[in-house]
Scaffold this active site. Structure first.
Site, PDB file in Angstrom:
ATOM      1  N   ARG A   1      -6.065   0.759   4.005  1.00 36.28           N
ATOM      2  CA  ARG A   1      -4.937   1.325   3.266  1.00 36.28           C
ATOM      3  C   ARG A   1      -4.522   0.414   2.112  1.00 36.28           C
ATOM      4  O   ARG A   1      -4.097   0.898   1.058  1.00 36.28           O
ATOM      5  CB  ARG A   1      -3.767   1.614   4.205  1.00 36.28           C
ATOM      6  CG  ARG A   1      -3.215   0.431   5.001  1.00 36.28           C
ATOM      7  CD  ARG A   1      -2.304   0.948   6.103  1.00 36.28           C
ATOM      8  NE  ARG A   1      -1.599  -0.100   6.845  1.00 36.28           N
ATOM      9  CZ  ARG A   1      -2.078  -0.721   7.912  1.00 36.28           C
ATOM     10  NH1 ARG A   1      -3.297  -0.437   8.347  1.00 36.28           N
ATOM     11  NH2 ARG A   1      -1.356  -1.629   8.557  1.00 36.28           N
TER      12      ARG A   1
ATOM     13  N   GLU B   1      -1.415  -6.751   7.857  1.00 37.94           N
ATOM     14  CA  GLU B   1      -0.082  -6.443   8.359  1.00 37.94           C
ATOM     15  C   GLU B   1       0.207  -7.263   9.618  1.00 37.94           C
ATOM     16  O   GLU B   1      -0.706  -7.781  10.272  1.00 37.94           O
ATOM     17  CB  GLU B   1       0.001  -4.933   8.664  1.00 37.94           C
ATOM     18  CG  GLU B   1       1.286  -4.429   9.272  1.00 37.94           C
ATOM     19  CD  GLU B   1       2.511  -4.688   8.424  1.00 37.94           C
ATOM     20  OE1 GLU B   1       2.888  -5.876   8.279  1.00 37.94           O
ATOM     21  OE2 GLU B   1       3.115  -3.716   7.930  1.00 37.94           O
TER      22      GLU B   1
ATOM     23  N   HIS C   1       0.779  -5.393   2.708  1.00 40.64           N
ATOM     24  CA  HIS C   1       1.532  -4.599   3.679  1.00 40.64           C
ATOM     25  C   HIS C   1       3.004  -4.993   3.712  1.00 40.64           C
ATOM     26  O   HIS C   1       3.381  -6.060   3.226  1.00 40.64           O
ATOM     27  CB  HIS C   1       0.902  -4.789   5.055  1.00 40.64           C
ATOM     28  CG  HIS C   1      -0.560  -4.501   5.061  1.00 40.64           C
ATOM     29  ND1 HIS C   1      -1.087  -3.277   5.356  1.00 40.64           N
ATOM     30  CD2 HIS C   1      -1.615  -5.318   4.764  1.00 40.64           C
ATOM     31  CE1 HIS C   1      -2.406  -3.335   5.248  1.00 40.64           C
ATOM     32  NE2 HIS C   1      -2.744  -4.553   4.895  1.00 40.64           N
TER      33      HIS C   1
ATOM     34  N   ASN D   1       2.378   5.858   8.658  1.00 40.09           N
ATOM     35  CA  ASN D   1       3.726   5.799   8.080  1.00 40.09           C
ATOM     36  C   ASN D   1       4.354   7.194   8.112  1.00 40.09           C
ATOM     37  O   ASN D   1       5.505   7.368   8.509  1.00 40.09           O
ATOM     38  CB  ASN D   1       3.695   5.330   6.629  1.00 40.09           C
ATOM     39  CG  ASN D   1       3.336   3.872   6.451  1.00 40.09           C
ATOM     40  OD1 ASN D   1       2.721   3.509   5.466  1.00 40.09           O
ATOM     41  ND2 ASN D   1       3.720   3.017   7.394  1.00 40.09           N
TER      42      ASN D   1
ATOM     43  N   HIS E   1       0.833  -1.208   0.000  1.00 39.71           N
ATOM     44  CA  HIS E   1       0.000   0.000   0.000  1.00 39.71           C
ATOM     45  C   HIS E   1       0.864   1.254   0.000  1.00 39.71           C
ATOM     46  O   HIS E   1       2.003   1.261   0.477  1.00 39.71           O
ATOM     47  CB  HIS E   1      -0.933   0.009   1.206  1.00 39.71           C
ATOM     48  CG  HIS E   1      -0.226   0.074   2.528  1.00 39.71           C
ATOM     49  ND1 HIS E   1       0.310   1.231   3.045  1.00 39.71           N
ATOM     50  CD2 HIS E   1       0.043  -0.885   3.442  1.00 39.71           C
ATOM     51  CE1 HIS E   1       0.873   0.991   4.203  1.00 39.71           C
ATOM     52  NE2 HIS E   1       0.733  -0.299   4.472  1.00 39.71           N
TER      53      HIS E   1
END
Length: 230
Positions: free
Chosen positions: A61, A88, A183, A16, A10
């Site tokens: 995401r 993730e 992820h 992030n 993503h």
């Protein structure tokens, strides 16, 4: 029939950007992340890589990265199948915490043993922590025993490996082009399986946001070529 697997991390998320551990927190893409998804679509169009089917995690995401890319490619008609097994890595009690603050609290050595190690999970969430997956309605139909309170990369690899063998390989065996939007750690686990990486090698592997990784497969379902993507 030739088969192709496209792995797409993503685009940059809000966490992030803010240097926060995300894990299973369902956070949105940043403006940069949306642009990265658009650029990924341009690369796939340049390579004439139009997927037959798309797989994503249950986290928006990754879902939105796939949606933006397919919209840009004018390729929204394909099925997009979602699975929590592509989520993730679960960062346990570190989720929603600043990475630098965590490192300062526990020291660099302990921090790196979790962040860059293979077998060491972060501290687990407390049973009644509101961040626990059991309180998220999207997981209400899953057996609570399947929901992690934290995960090492090894734990993430176990669930991703199962999904690769049970779901992705059968699709590739039909000669399809398969897009996986997921992820950093779930894709590291996939690359570990595809490239037969050692535990030492996988902990050094970096998966950039919004940049496709492309593998060509032979009829025996062995990845025989890694395609260069800008």
């Amino acid at each position: 029939m030739a088969a192709t697997l496209i792995l797409l991390r993503h685009g940059q998320s809000v966490y992030n950007k803010e240097n926060i551990f995300t894990g299973w927190t369902d956070i949105e893409l940043s403006d940069q992340g949306r642009q990265e998804a658009i650029k990924a679509a341009a690369e796939l169009k340049r390579l004439k890589l139009y997927p037959d089917v798309c797989y994503t995690s249950w986290l928006k995401r990754a879902i939105h990265t796939a949606q933006i890319a397919l919209l840009e490619m004018v390729w929204e008609h394909i099925d997009c199948i979602k699975s929590w097994k592509l989520n993730e890595r679960h960062y346990g009690a570190w989720q929603q915490r600043n990475k630098d603050v965590v490192k300062q609290e526990i020291g660099e050595e302990a921090f790196l043993s979790v962040r860059r190690g293979y077998s060491t999970p972060p501290p687990p969430l407390d049973e009644n922590d509101p961040r626990a997956a059991k309180f998220d309605p999207k997981y209400r139909d899953l057996d609570p025993a399947l929901l992690p309170k934290s995960e090492s990369l090894k734990d993430t690899h176990a669930r991703v490996k199962e999904y690769y063998r049970d779901v992705l390989i059968p699709e590739l065996a039909k000669g399809k082009t398969v897009l996986v939007s997921a992820h950093g750690n779930s894709l590291r686990a996939l690359v570990m399986e595809i490239e037969h990486l050692s535990t030492d090698a996988v902990v050094k592997l970096e998966i950039p946001t919004g940049k496709p990784l492309v593998y060509r497969y032979d009829t025996g379902m062995t990845a025989i070529k890694k395609v260069k993507v800008n």
